[in-house]
Design a protein around this motif. Structure first.
Motif, PDB file in Angstrom:
ATOM      1  N   GLY A   1       0.850  -1.175   0.000  1.00  0.00           N
ATOM      2  CA  GLY A   1       0.000   0.000   0.000  1.00  0.00           C
ATOM      3  C   GLY A   1       0.891   1.232   0.000  1.00  0.00           C
ATOM      4  O   GLY A   1       2.081   1.158  -0.305  1.00  0.00           O
ATOM      5  N   LEU A   2       0.332   2.363   0.362  1.00  0.00           N
ATOM      6  CA  LEU A   2       1.109   3.611   0.351  1.00  0.00           C
ATOM      7  C   LEU A   2       1.423   4.129   1.746  1.00  0.00           C
ATOM      8  O   LEU A   2       2.064   5.158   1.897  1.00  0.00           O
ATOM      9  CB  LEU A   2       0.347   4.698  -0.424  1.00  0.00           C
ATOM     10  N   GLY A   3       0.997   3.408   2.780  1.00  0.00           N
ATOM     11  CA  GLY A   3       1.150   3.907   4.135  1.00  0.00           C
ATOM     12  C   GLY A   3       2.585   4.157   4.543  1.00  0.00           C
ATOM     13  O   GLY A   3       2.911   5.207   5.116  1.00  0.00           O
ATOM     14  N   HIS A   4       3.469   3.208   4.259  1.00  0.00           N
ATOM     15  CA  HIS A   4       4.862   3.363   4.671  1.00  0.00           C
ATOM     16  C   HIS A   4       5.524   4.517   3.918  1.00  0.00           C
ATOM     17  O   HIS A   4       6.280   5.296   4.507  1.00  0.00           O
ATOM     18  CB  HIS A   4       5.622   2.053   4.423  1.00  0.00           C
ATOM     19  N   ALA A   5       5.233   4.621   2.629  1.00  0.00           N
ATOM     20  CA  ALA A   5       5.793   5.722   1.842  1.00  0.00           C
ATOM     21  C   ALA A   5       5.241   7.061   2.314  1.00  0.00           C
ATOM     22  O   ALA A   5       5.980   8.044   2.439  1.00  0.00           O
ATOM     23  CB  ALA A   5       5.488   5.514   0.354  1.00  0.00           C
ATOM     24  N   ALA A   6       3.933   7.110   2.610  1.00  0.00           N
ATOM     25  CA  ALA A   6       3.293   8.358   3.024  1.00  0.00           C
ATOM     26  C   ALA A   6       3.869   8.877   4.333  1.00  0.00           C
ATOM     27  O   ALA A   6       4.093  10.075   4.489  1.00  0.00           O
ATOM     28  CB  ALA A   6       1.783   8.167   3.144  1.00  0.00           C
TER      29      ALA A   6
ATOM     30  N   THR B   1      -6.235   1.384  -0.696  1.00  0.00           N
ATOM     31  CA  THR B   1      -4.812   1.109  -0.578  1.00  0.00           C
ATOM     32  C   THR B   1      -4.627  -0.331  -0.124  1.00  0.00           C
ATOM     33  O   THR B   1      -5.598  -1.051   0.083  1.00  0.00           O
ATOM     34  CB  THR B   1      -4.143   2.089   0.404  1.00  0.00           C
ATOM     35  N   GLY B   2      -3.374  -0.751   0.011  1.00  0.00           N
ATOM     36  CA  GLY B   2      -3.097  -2.105   0.472  1.00  0.00           C
ATOM     37  C   GLY B   2      -2.551  -2.995  -0.628  1.00  0.00           C
ATOM     38  O   GLY B   2      -2.499  -2.617  -1.802  1.00  0.00           O
ATOM     39  N   PRO B   3      -2.139  -4.202  -0.265  1.00  0.00           N
ATOM     40  CA  PRO B   3      -1.551  -5.131  -1.226  1.00  0.00           C
ATOM     41  C   PRO B   3      -2.604  -5.728  -2.156  1.00  0.00           C
ATOM     42  O   PRO B   3      -3.778  -5.832  -1.800  1.00  0.00           O
ATOM     43  CB  PRO B   3      -0.935  -6.220  -0.338  1.00  0.00           C
ATOM     44  N   GLU B   4      -2.184  -6.108  -3.347  1.00  0.00           N
ATOM     45  CA  GLU B   4      -3.065  -6.837  -4.250  1.00  0.00           C
ATOM     46  C   GLU B   4      -3.157  -8.300  -3.792  1.00  0.00           C
ATOM     47  O   GLU B   4      -2.238  -8.818  -3.191  1.00  0.00           O
ATOM     48  CB  GLU B   4      -2.518  -6.768  -5.688  1.00  0.00           C
TER      49      GLU B   4
ATOM     50  N   ARG C   1      -6.452  -4.949  -2.762  1.00  0.00           N
ATOM     51  CA  ARG C   1      -6.661  -3.550  -3.132  1.00  0.00           C
ATOM     52  C   ARG C   1      -7.740  -3.457  -4.198  1.00  0.00           C
ATOM     53  O   ARG C   1      -8.681  -2.653  -4.098  1.00  0.00           O
ATOM     54  CB  ARG C   1      -5.361  -2.923  -3.628  1.00  0.00           C
ATOM     55  N   THR C   2      -7.623  -4.270  -5.247  1.00  0.00           N
ATOM     56  CA  THR C   2      -8.593  -4.250  -6.338  1.00  0.00           C
ATOM     57  C   THR C   2      -9.969  -4.710  -5.880  1.00  0.00           C
ATOM     58  O   THR C   2     -10.993  -4.137  -6.269  1.00  0.00           O
ATOM     59  CB  THR C   2      -8.095  -5.132  -7.496  1.00  0.00           C
ATOM     60  N   GLU C   3     -10.019  -5.737  -5.027  1.00  0.00           N
ATOM     61  CA  GLU C   3     -11.303  -6.211  -4.510  1.00  0.00           C
ATOM     62  C   GLU C   3     -11.998  -5.120  -3.708  1.00  0.00           C
ATOM     63  O   GLU C   3     -13.218  -4.924  -3.823  1.00  0.00           O
ATOM     64  CB  GLU C   3     -11.078  -7.453  -3.647  1.00  0.00           C
ATOM     65  N   PHE C   4     -11.242  -4.413  -2.895  1.00  0.00           N
ATOM     66  CA  PHE C   4     -11.790  -3.308  -2.096  1.00  0.00           C
ATOM     67  C   PHE C   4     -12.300  -2.208  -3.021  1.00  0.00           C
ATOM     68  O   PHE C   4     -13.392  -1.652  -2.814  1.00  0.00           O
ATOM     69  CB  PHE C   4     -10.703  -2.795  -1.158  1.00  0.00           C
ATOM     70  N   GLU C   5     -11.531  -1.877  -4.056  1.00  0.00           N
ATOM     71  CA  GLU C   5     -11.933  -0.854  -5.010  1.00  0.00           C
ATOM     72  C   GLU C   5     -13.243  -1.238  -5.689  1.00  0.00           C
ATOM     73  O   GLU C   5     -14.178  -0.419  -5.785  1.00  0.00           O
ATOM     74  CB  GLU C   5     -10.838  -0.656  -6.055  1.00  0.00           C
TER      75      GLU C   5
ATOM     76  N   GLY D   1     -18.442  12.737  -3.530  1.00  0.00           N
ATOM     77  CA  GLY D   1     -17.199  12.358  -2.872  1.00  0.00           C
ATOM     78  C   GLY D   1     -16.033  12.189  -3.813  1.00  0.00           C
ATOM     79  O   GLY D   1     -16.084  12.578  -4.983  1.00  0.00           O
ATOM     80  N   ILE D   2     -14.985  11.579  -3.272  1.00  0.00           N
ATOM     81  CA  ILE D   2     -13.740  11.363  -4.014  1.00  0.00           C
ATOM     82  C   ILE D   2     -13.281   9.941  -3.753  1.00  0.00           C
ATOM     83  O   ILE D   2     -13.274   9.479  -2.602  1.00  0.00           O
ATOM     84  CB  ILE D   2     -12.655  12.360  -3.572  1.00  0.00           C
ATOM     85  N   LEU D   3     -12.907   9.250  -4.806  1.00  0.00           N
ATOM     86  CA  LEU D   3     -12.349   7.907  -4.713  1.00  0.00           C
ATOM     87  C   LEU D   3     -10.890   7.974  -5.124  1.00  0.00           C
ATOM     88  O   LEU D   3     -10.573   8.286  -6.270  1.00  0.00           O
ATOM     89  CB  LEU D   3     -13.103   6.940  -5.630  1.00  0.00           C
ATOM     90  N   ILE D   4      -9.994   7.712  -4.173  1.00  0.00           N
ATOM     91  CA  ILE D   4      -8.558   7.736  -4.456  1.00  0.00           C
ATOM     92  C   ILE D   4      -8.074   6.295  -4.560  1.00  0.00           C
ATOM     93  O   ILE D   4      -8.124   5.546  -3.583  1.00  0.00           O
ATOM     94  CB  ILE D   4      -7.796   8.500  -3.364  1.00  0.00           C
ATOM     95  N   ARG D   5      -7.582   5.908  -5.725  1.00  0.00           N
ATOM     96  CA  ARG D   5      -7.313   4.508  -6.029  1.00  0.00           C
ATOM     97  C   ARG D   5      -5.929   4.047  -5.564  1.00  0.00           C
ATOM     98  O   ARG D   5      -5.692   2.856  -5.394  1.00  0.00           O
ATOM     99  CB  ARG D   5      -7.425   4.271  -7.534  1.00  0.00           C
ATOM    100  N   SER D   6      -4.978   4.959  -5.436  1.00  0.00           N
ATOM    101  CA  SER D   6      -3.593   4.607  -5.066  1.00  0.00           C
ATOM    102  C   SER D   6      -2.999   3.591  -6.033  1.00  0.00           C
ATOM    103  O   SER D   6      -2.232   2.706  -5.650  1.00  0.00           O
ATOM    104  CB  SER D   6      -3.543   4.061  -3.630  1.00  0.00           C
TER     105      SER D   6
END
Length: 334
Positions: free
Chosen positions: A20-25, A213-216, A219-223, A237-242
């Motif tokens: 996901g993007l958490g560690h980078a963020a 966010t998160g691993p595949e 991530r795609t299933e959640f999206e 609203g806003i959908l941010i796909r990461s």
């Protein structure tokens, strides 16, 4: 998190994990601090995390590291456990080899690794950032707690120092995750890390912000699940796909804007004006949520007990006295 005190400019290698993007963020404020201190910063990562940091800091030199390729969608515990034990050992070895090549070429003074256990070197001061010094197992799986702590401590002890993003080791949101009696290097709490500024009182003009966010493949299933629910709702609203991969499902709710990647400035503005944030319960996202006064619905990634624990801890503590929820996969939330 204070930068290292120095007289001369230092060369700093910063390497976040790509889950996901958490560690980078959460490395964004660290990178900014070192840039402001006049240090030369080099970034090393892979996948979406590396793409994200390239957009945030286009002026910085970047290097590709091997991917961990963690698989969470294996439902059988034993298969998943053995796979991770064997594959991660190989991945960390490959990562360490790549790190040695970077160090031999660039000779950084400091290495800051966010959960990448192979990114260390004896010729550079090697610091590990992690919020997980232990594991949370339930039921019969608790028998693995001590062996797992020993394995994790063996990886952490290769660094010079471990820095934990909590305000205090004994008083924090995730107490079961930040203690491990087998770690023999210094453990330093550095406070909650977020790239955002604390904001409150802004007019709430955005009904929902969905952060995918998160691993595949989760991530795609959640999206896909969130797109289905957004299509059935009348909220804006806003959908941010990461992710920059093509979307599988079409979003027919024209009141919702789709963004592949959002900059820190964009997210700062949107979250300040958001009524409800829907996201995975990654610890970095939770630290970000502390900066805003929006309602939070945290949906743990399946087969990731750490996220289930964090979501429950958030709900138990009732941060900011907001309505907090933990939603199961497939449950309607909009």
């Amino acid at each position: 998190m204070n930068v290292e005190n120095s007289i001369a400019t230092q060369k700093v290698l910063i390497a976040p994990l790509n889950w996901g993007l958490g560690h980078a963020a959460r490395c964004v404020p660290i990178i900014k601090q070192h840039i402001e201190a006049g240090n030369e910063v080099i970034i090393a990562s892979d996948g979406d995390a590396l793409d994200f940091l390239k957009k945030e800091f286009p002026q910085l030199r970047c290097f590709q590291l091997p991917s961990y390729r963690v698989i969470y969608h294996l439902n059988w515990f034993w298969v998943r456990f053995l796979y991770h034990l064997l594959y991660l050992k190989k991945a960390i070895k490959s990562e360490h080899k790549a790190t040695c090549e970077i160090v031999n070429t660039l000779k950084p003074d400091i290495i800051i690794s966010d959960n990448r256990y192979g990114v260390y070197h004896p010729h550079s001061k090697s610091l590990l950032i992690t919020h997980q010094l232990s594991f949370v197992f339930k039921g019969w799986k608790k028998i693995f707690t001590t062996p797992a702590r020993k394995i994790l401590a063996g990886l952490i002890n290769k660094f010079d120092e471990c820095r934990v993003p909590v305000p205090d080791i004994n008083n924090n949101l995730i107490p079961e995750l930040v203690k491990n009696e087998f770690i023999n290097i210094d453990i330093v709490p550095v406070g909650y890390l977020s790239r955002f500024r604390y904001t409150s009182g802004a007019e709430k003009t955005i009904d929902v912000l969905v952060l995918i966010t998160g691993p595949e493949n989760y991530r795609t299933e959640f999206e896909n699940e969130m797109i289905e629910q957004l299509n059935e709702s009348d909220c804006n609203g806003i959908l941010i796909r990461s992710s920059n991969k093509s979307m599988i499902k079409n979003l027919t709710n024209h009141r919702v804007t789709v963004v592949d990647f959002a900059t820190t400035e964009q997210l700062q503005h949107w979250l300040a004006h958001t009524k409800t944030l829907i996201s995975r319960s990654g610890y970095s996202t939770v630290m970000d949520a502390l900066q805003f006064d929006c309602e939070c619905l945290f949906i743990p990634t399946p087969n990731q007990p750490e996220q289930e624990y964090i979501a429950q801890q958030w709900a138990n503590r009732k941060y900011r006295q907001l309505p907090i929820g933990k939603v199961k996969a497939g449950e309607k939330i909009l």
